[in-house]
Design an enzyme around this catalytic site. Structure first.
Site, PDB file in Angstrom:
ATOM      1  N   ARG A  24       0.619   3.750  -3.232  1.00 13.79           N
ATOM      2  CA  ARG A  24       0.006   5.068  -2.993  1.00 13.79           C
ATOM      3  C   ARG A  24       1.057   6.153  -2.792  1.00 13.79           C
ATOM      4  NH1 ARG A  24      -5.684   3.942   0.103  1.00 13.79           N
ATOM      5  NH2 ARG A  24      -5.654   1.689  -0.087  1.00 13.79           N
ATOM      6  N   ASP A  43      -4.626  -9.864  -8.370  1.00 15.11           N
ATOM      7  CA  ASP A  43      -4.867  -8.880  -9.453  1.00 15.11           C
ATOM      8  C   ASP A  43      -3.669  -8.129 -10.042  1.00 15.11           C
ATOM      9  OD1 ASP A  43      -4.695  -7.509  -7.038  1.00 15.11           O
ATOM     10  OD2 ASP A  43      -6.665  -6.585  -7.131  1.00 15.11           O
ATOM     11  N   GLU A  93     -12.286   0.186 -10.132  1.00 15.95           N
ATOM     12  CA  GLU A  93     -11.924  -0.765 -11.191  1.00 15.95           C
ATOM     13  C   GLU A  93     -12.860  -0.781 -12.399  1.00 15.95           C
ATOM     14  OE1 GLU A  93     -12.021  -1.520  -7.925  1.00 15.95           O
ATOM     15  OE2 GLU A  93      -9.860  -1.591  -7.535  1.00 15.95           O
ATOM     16  N   GLU A 115       0.829  -1.212   0.000  1.00 15.26           N
ATOM     17  CA  GLU A 115       0.000   0.000   0.000  1.00 15.26           C
ATOM     18  C   GLU A 115       0.861   1.259   0.000  1.00 15.26           C
ATOM     19  OE1 GLU A 115      -3.123   0.142  -0.503  1.00 15.26           O
ATOM     20  OE2 GLU A 115      -3.914  -1.827   0.044  1.00 15.26           O
ATOM     21  N   THR A 172      -0.904   0.723 -10.356  1.00 17.17           N
ATOM     22  CA  THR A 172      -2.184   0.134  -9.988  1.00 17.17           C
ATOM     23  C   THR A 172      -3.042   1.072  -9.147  1.00 17.17           C
ATOM     24  OG1 THR A 172      -3.236  -1.900  -9.245  1.00 17.17           O
ATOM     25  CG2 THR A 172      -1.451  -1.039  -7.863  1.00 17.17           C
TER      26      THR A 172
HETATM   27  C1  DMJ Z   1      -6.383   0.418  -5.012  1.00 15.34           C
HETATM   28  O1  DMJ Z   1      -5.624   0.728  -3.898  1.00 15.34           O
HETATM   29  C2  DMJ Z   1      -5.568  -0.240  -6.077  1.00 15.34           C
HETATM   30  O2  DMJ Z   1      -6.252  -0.165  -7.275  1.00 15.34           O
HETATM   31  C3  DMJ Z   1      -5.228  -1.658  -5.781  1.00 15.34           C
HETATM   32  O3  DMJ Z   1      -4.540  -2.276  -6.823  1.00 15.34           O
HETATM   33  C4  DMJ Z   1      -6.467  -2.446  -5.497  1.00 15.34           C
HETATM   34  N1  DMJ Z   1      -7.426  -1.785  -4.721  1.00 15.34           N
HETATM   35  C5  DMJ Z   1      -7.559  -0.394  -4.557  1.00 15.34           C
HETATM   36  C6  DMJ Z   1      -8.833   0.215  -5.061  1.00 15.34           C
HETATM   37  O4  DMJ Z   1      -9.928  -0.587  -5.098  1.00 15.34           O
END
Ligand code: DMJ
Length: 620
Positions: free
Chosen positions: A251, A380, A514, A247, A600
């Site tokens: 982020r 994912d 998503e 995370e 992501t």
């Molecule tokens: C985000 O922090 C990112 O997209 C991560 O890859 C998966 N989940 C959350 C949002 O749903």
């Protein structure tokens, strides 16, 4: 490698030495032995460099011969045969030089040797400092803004209006965060106070860092400046507390990198590198597969207590690649790239059940944990980063490409199914048995398939693009079949239902991006107006059901008629959901895919171009 660094173990004068200024024969012999071992090591290193060396040299050293290797896809084994006379002569020369140095060292007195060692240590310290990016020691880089960082008004008035509406939403989310939770990680929009999950330990400002690039992209420059000021004065990584490595990477590191590439502000480069260094102790495991959790102060890592057999999670350790390649590029320090290339190496050595990657891997033993496979939660973004590693490398990372398309093939064969009502979905795999459930998180895959369609091997019929469109439709159905017209956390295709959540604990919507992400990719690739229509439906639902006085909130049950708010404005709502919506209603030349890939968390990172010169130029 300096010979002197090898000596402390052998040259410390023995108390029984006849003379303090000379060596006994046995000592000389041991020294020679150590030295010849060292030479053998040097040769070994030349011939058995890890596979990543080719890729790394492409990124950092840009020798034209290396470049042509990566383009033609020749592997490092075959390049052994290409070691030409020049290289051999150089090796020989270096060898001779080292021998002479060793002889000289043998003739030195111990106090001289000690002096050499001290000098060596001091130089080593300097080098490390230069590489670690502390203070002003990052290599100078000439900043050039990558193409498409800024956009322009859409020509069509309706699109322009919708785009402006989304900017208004961002303004509202930002202003409310500023008003009620400034400096904390997230906002509680109903109770109008701060919120922090345990993902960030004691790091503060998740919403600010996650939103930086959205502010820039939406031309909210005044807000971008106030966020920059906060980062300069307050963003601090020297804090005690355990963070989620994944995370914090997607982020914070991702957010800082994008802010740097968009604005050129040095503070973002420095902070990104500083944070990257703080994350490095997470890789201290026997395999180099990082821990999920890291104490930022002590550098001690561990895994989630719930993870099968002490395992690390595929979607976590497999979602560091893009950011770490850029960290190496911006710091001049290859260590980041080495760490993520090692993860690849470990995965390459493992057997994949049916070609699939289980979500759990033990970092101590290097063995898979439970055989649970998912393109949604826990799996994912690992798949996403294989494809994007290839794209971000200007399509030179052939290994990334192959790994992605091989995995995709296994996913198609084993996980993708069609319901009796004609909806294509991606199921989960548990030890060989299929669970006919698809998560909201899995809906990103529509966008991923579309992004990878172009490079798919043997796909003359456009099958990948069709698959992407089908996933987009299924995910849209999961929204359309609810009361609030927002998608549930997970929906099922069993027990007589299709694209509907049947369990109470799967009915919530937490402002996730998503589905909108997939609409954005589909719009860019097809220009089919339905994707903008679907995106606009989501905007209306967000306005109607998630907007509260103090910001935007998730809802606990999308099938109810009146929303019950969860009281969290997730930082990814500003980083991803609103950014993807804005781009859905923007022109294609704003952050064009030829120049940018999104991490992501929707943080855009520029493609690292193949070098055209022999000189290292990290910005080109
Ligand atoms: C985000 O922090 C990112 O997209 C991560 O890859 C998966 N989940 C959350 C949002 O749903």
């Amino acid at each position: 490698m300096p010979v002197a660094t090898l000596l402390p173990f052998t040259a410390t004068p023995s108390r029984k030495s006849a003379s303090p200024t000379s060596f006994r024969l046995t000592e000389k012999f041991i020294l020679l032995l150590v030295f010849s071992g060292f030479i053998t090591l040097c040769f070994g290193a030349i011939f058995f460099l890890p596979d990543s060396s080719k890729l790394l040299s492409g990124v950092f050293f840009h020798s034209s011969s290396v470049e042509s290797d990566t383009r033609t896809g020749t592997d490092s084994d075959s390049s052994i045969g290409m070691v030409d006379d020049k290289i051999l002569a150089k090796i020989r020369k270096d060898h001779e030089k080292a021998l002479i140095e060793a002889k000289e060292t043998l003739q030195k007195r111990p106090d001289e040797i000690k002096g050499d060692i001290e000098n060596e240590k001091a130089n080593l310290g300097k080098n490390v400092l230069a590489k670690t990016g502390k203070g002003d020691s990052l290599p100078a880089i000439k900043y050039i803004q990558p193409p498409g960082a800024t956009g322009h008004e859409p020509s069509d008035p309706d699109t322009r209006e919708k785009r402006a509406k989304i900017k208004e939403m961002m303004k509202f989310a930002w202003e409310k965060y500023k008003q009620f939770a400034w400096g904390s990680n997230e906002l509680r929009p109903v109770s109008k106070q701060s919120h922090s999950s345990n993902l960030f330990g004691n790091i503060q400002g998740a919403t600010i860092v996650d939103a930086l690039d959205t502010l820039y992209i939406l031309e909210m420059y005044r807000e971008f400046e106030e966020a920059t000021e906060w980062v300069e004065k307050n963003l601090d990584f020297n804090v005690n507390g355990e963070v989620s490595v994944f995370e914090v990477n997607i982020r914070f590191v991702g957010g800082l990198l994008s802010a740097y590439y968009l604005s050129g502000k040095e503070v973002y480069r420095k902070k990104a590198v500083e944070l990257g260094e703080k994350l490095l102790p997470a890789f201290k495991t026997p395999t180099g597969i990082p821990w999920a959790l890291l104490n930022m102060k002590s550098g001690v890592g561990r895994n989630w207590p719930w993870a099968s057999g002490g395992s690390s999670i595929l979607a976590e350790y497999g979602t560091l690649h893009l950011e770490f390649m850029h960290l190496s590029r911006l710091s001049g320090n290859p260590v980041f790239a080495e760490k993520v290339m090692n993860i690849r190496r470990v995965l390459n050595r493992l057997d994949k059940p049916q070609g699939l990657y289980p979500n759990y891997l033990n970092p101590n033993s290097g063995h898979w944990g439970q055989h649970h496979v998912s393109v949604g939660g826990l799996g994912d973004s690992f798949y996403e980063y294989l494809l994007k590693a290839w794209l971000m490398s200007d399509k030179t990372d052939e290994e990334g490409r192959k790994l992605y398309y091989d995995a995709l093939q296994a996913i198609e064969t084993n996980l993708i199914r069609k319901s009796s009502g004609g909806l294509t979905y991606i199921a989960e795999w548990k030890g060989g048995l299929l669970e006919h459930k698809m998560g909201h998180l899995t809906c990103f895959a529509g966008g991923m398939f579309a992004l990878g369609a172009d490079g798919a091997p043997n796909d003359k019929t456009g099958h990948q693009m069709e698959l992407a469109a089908e996933i987009a439709r299924t995910c849209h159905e999961s929204y359309a079949r609810t009361g609030l017209k927002l998608g549930p956390e997970a929906f099922r295709f069993d027990g007589g239902v299709e694209a509907i959540a049947t369990r109470q604990n799967e009915k919530y919507y937490i402002l996730r991006p998503e589905v909108i992400e997939t609409y954005m990719y589909m719009w860019r690739f097809t220009h089919d107006p339905k994707y903008r229509e679907w995106g606009w439906e989501a905007v209306q639902a967000l306005e109607q059901h998630c907007k509260v006085e103090g910001g935007y909130s998730g809802v606990r049950d999308v099938y109810s008629t009146r929303p019950n708010h969860d009281d969290v404005q997730q930082s990814f709502f500003l980083a991803e959901t609103l950014k993807y919506l804005y781009l859905l209603f923007s022109e294609d030349d704003h952050l064009p895919f030829e120049h940018w890939v999104f991490n992501t968390e929707a943080h855009p990172l520029p493609i690292i171009r193949r070098e055209k010169t022999d000189k290292p130029n990290p910005m080109e």
